[in-house]
Design a protein around this motif. Sequence first.
Motif, PDB file in Angstrom:
ATOM      1  N   GLY A  78       0.811  -1.209   0.000  1.00  0.00           N
ATOM      2  CA  GLY A  78       0.000   0.000   0.000  1.00  0.00           C
ATOM      3  C   GLY A  78       0.845   1.258   0.000  1.00  0.00           C
ATOM      4  O   GLY A  78       1.897   1.341  -0.641  1.00  0.00           O
ATOM      5  N   ILE A  79       0.399   2.253   0.747  1.00  0.00           N
ATOM      6  CA  ILE A  79       1.061   3.548   0.788  1.00  0.00           C
ATOM      7  C   ILE A  79       1.946   3.706   2.018  1.00  0.00           C
ATOM      8  O   ILE A  79       2.584   4.746   2.211  1.00  0.00           O
ATOM      9  N   LEU A  80       2.041   2.656   2.866  1.00  0.00           N
ATOM     10  CA  LEU A  80       2.791   2.777   4.113  1.00  0.00           C
ATOM     11  C   LEU A  80       4.274   3.079   3.905  1.00  0.00           C
ATOM     12  O   LEU A  80       4.838   3.867   4.669  1.00  0.00           O
ATOM     13  N   PRO A  81       4.985   2.495   2.899  1.00  0.00           N
ATOM     14  CA  PRO A  81       6.384   2.897   2.700  1.00  0.00           C
ATOM     15  C   PRO A  81       6.548   4.387   2.426  1.00  0.00           C
ATOM     16  O   PRO A  81       7.511   5.005   2.898  1.00  0.00           O
ATOM     17  N   TYR A  82       5.596   4.979   1.692  1.00  0.00           N
ATOM     18  CA  TYR A  82       5.676   6.421   1.428  1.00  0.00           C
ATOM     19  C   TYR A  82       5.439   7.221   2.704  1.00  0.00           C
ATOM     20  O   TYR A  82       6.113   8.232   2.946  1.00  0.00           O
ATOM     21  N   ILE A  83       4.509   6.765   3.533  1.00  0.00           N
ATOM     22  CA  ILE A  83       4.271   7.450   4.804  1.00  0.00           C
ATOM     23  C   ILE A  83       5.511   7.383   5.685  1.00  0.00           C
ATOM     24  O   ILE A  83       5.931   8.389   6.273  1.00  0.00           O
ATOM     25  N   THR A  84       6.112   6.205   5.763  1.00  0.00           N
ATOM     26  CA  THR A  84       7.326   6.044   6.570  1.00  0.00           C
ATOM     27  C   THR A  84       8.455   6.923   6.047  1.00  0.00           C
ATOM     28  O   THR A  84       9.163   7.574   6.831  1.00  0.00           O
ATOM     29  N   ALA A  85       8.625   6.960   4.713  1.00  0.00           N
ATOM     30  CA  ALA A  85       9.680   7.790   4.125  1.00  0.00           C
ATOM     31  C   ALA A  85       9.429   9.268   4.395  1.00  0.00           C
ATOM     32  O   ALA A  85      10.362  10.024   4.689  1.00  0.00           O
ATOM     33  N   ILE A 113      13.096  17.722  -1.715  1.00  0.00           N
ATOM     34  CA  ILE A 113      12.767  16.834  -0.596  1.00  0.00           C
ATOM     35  C   ILE A 113      11.759  15.766  -1.035  1.00  0.00           C
ATOM     36  O   ILE A 113      11.854  14.598  -0.639  1.00  0.00           O
ATOM     37  N   THR A 114      10.808  16.155  -1.882  1.00  0.00           N
ATOM     38  CA  THR A 114       9.848  15.180  -2.405  1.00  0.00           C
ATOM     39  C   THR A 114      10.546  14.110  -3.231  1.00  0.00           C
ATOM     40  O   THR A 114      10.193  12.926  -3.164  1.00  0.00           O
ATOM     41  N   ARG A 118      10.715  10.003  -2.596  1.00  0.00           N
ATOM     42  CA  ARG A 118      10.410   8.945  -3.565  1.00  0.00           C
ATOM     43  C   ARG A 118      11.509   7.889  -3.579  1.00  0.00           C
ATOM     44  O   ARG A 118      11.227   6.676  -3.595  1.00  0.00           O
ATOM     45  N   TYR A 119      12.767   8.323  -3.582  1.00  0.00           N
ATOM     46  CA  TYR A 119      13.872   7.356  -3.578  1.00  0.00           C
ATOM     47  C   TYR A 119      13.844   6.502  -2.316  1.00  0.00           C
ATOM     48  O   TYR A 119      14.022   5.269  -2.365  1.00  0.00           O
ATOM     49  N   LEU A 120      13.607   7.160  -1.176  1.00  0.00           N
ATOM     50  CA  LEU A 120      13.567   6.414   0.081  1.00  0.00           C
ATOM     51  C   LEU A 120      12.371   5.466   0.119  1.00  0.00           C
ATOM     52  O   LEU A 120      12.457   4.373   0.681  1.00  0.00           O
ATOM     53  N   THR A 121      11.264   5.860  -0.515  1.00  0.00           N
ATOM     54  CA  THR A 121      10.092   4.981  -0.578  1.00  0.00           C
ATOM     55  C   THR A 121      10.406   3.696  -1.323  1.00  0.00           C
ATOM     56  O   THR A 121      10.036   2.599  -0.899  1.00  0.00           O
TER      57      THR A 121
END
Length: 435
Positions: A78-85, A113-114, A118-121
């Motif tokens: 889902g979207i949780l990796p983006y939230i964590t990043a 920063i955005t 994305r890379y960290l996600t």
Amino acid sequence: MLSAFVQVFRTPDLRKKLFFTLGIIVLYRLGSHVPIPGVSYENVQTCVDAASGSGGLLGLVNLFSGGALLQITVFALGILPYITASIILQLLTVVIPRLEALKKEGAAGQGKITQYTRYLTVALAVLQGTGLVATARSGALFPNCQAAAGIVPDDSIFTTVVMVLTITAGTACVMWLGELITERGIGNGMSMLIFISIASTFPGALWAVKQEGKIADGWLSFGCVILIGFAMVALVVFVEQAQRRIPVQYAKRMIGRKSYGGTATYIPLKVNQAGVVPVIFASSLLYLPALIAQFSHSNAGWATWITRNFVRGDHPFYVATYFLLIVFFAFFYVSITFNPEEVAGNIKQAGGFIPGIRAGRPTAEYLGYVLNRLTWPGSLYLGLIALVPTVAFASFGGANQLTGTSILIIVSVGMETVKQINSQIEQQSYEGFLR
């Protein structure tokens, strides 16, 4: 209300944005039901049907993915990796001077920063996808299911790499869909996808409450859960809109023949300044001990103690620890995201002052004092809203998805979306939803 709803479809721009958002939501829900290659769909369904809900160690991720995690689909994470990043980058902004400088550069710096987010996600998606595949292969994803060992029939390296890449690509696609909603649709895309993921689990959870009820064919339990839900929604709406307004007066200045300033405004400080982030932090931290005990396969005393006290969400020790962690992370996150000295410096630079408070250091101390006074009721509110519904719904059974966290997220995102729709309706000289 009905007239405002009709005006939404009469406004061409708003109608296009609404239909575009609905189309993205349909694609997102379709991807949440497409299994990844290398997974035995029959064994997965057998274990999912035998499970008592989406609780357990991966319950938070499964909640944010709309049940796609336990189904091991393309959009499993889902979207949780983006939230964590996003949270990690927001915390690192205070620590790393380069990120802090980018934040002060405005739109250009925020774009950088955005991009880092994305890379960290993607990196987090690779790590979490690998962990999910390893958990599925070992059978630990469904520890009480006999068919769990056959979820991944082929344990070759090629199949594992393909599964991880598919999950990572799915996470990147979800991130792209969220950004499309933000740019061309209605509301914040990431928040909207979380809203849809959580809301999609509600009908099944409510029906499970009705089926497992003993009195009046389950309708009594169903009605009680509905009443508790409405009470929690009313509480969330009341607290989320509550704020402390600190007045700020700007002195009048003469520049040439023109007069500037002399106006009065205020700084709005919300009671729940931290949002839902402390609940996510506390939930993630509480999953670590149980996860370590599960993968250690140890029968030692410490592993037995952790399994007995940290796996059940309604255990008294778990509830007390969860509540204390929420309070702690509420203070921690507010101290990171709101800098009283920076706000006081901006007020002084603009020629403003708080009535009765000297500009500069006294203003920063006053803002910090007010913020601490507000954070206490905000943190206690978060702890209660996260625990009271969970404990109350546990007595009815089958309501694992009806947690205080899910209610908090759904109501908060719904309120923000309605405000955005309302502002766009009022721009067309129509009356909005909010009177």
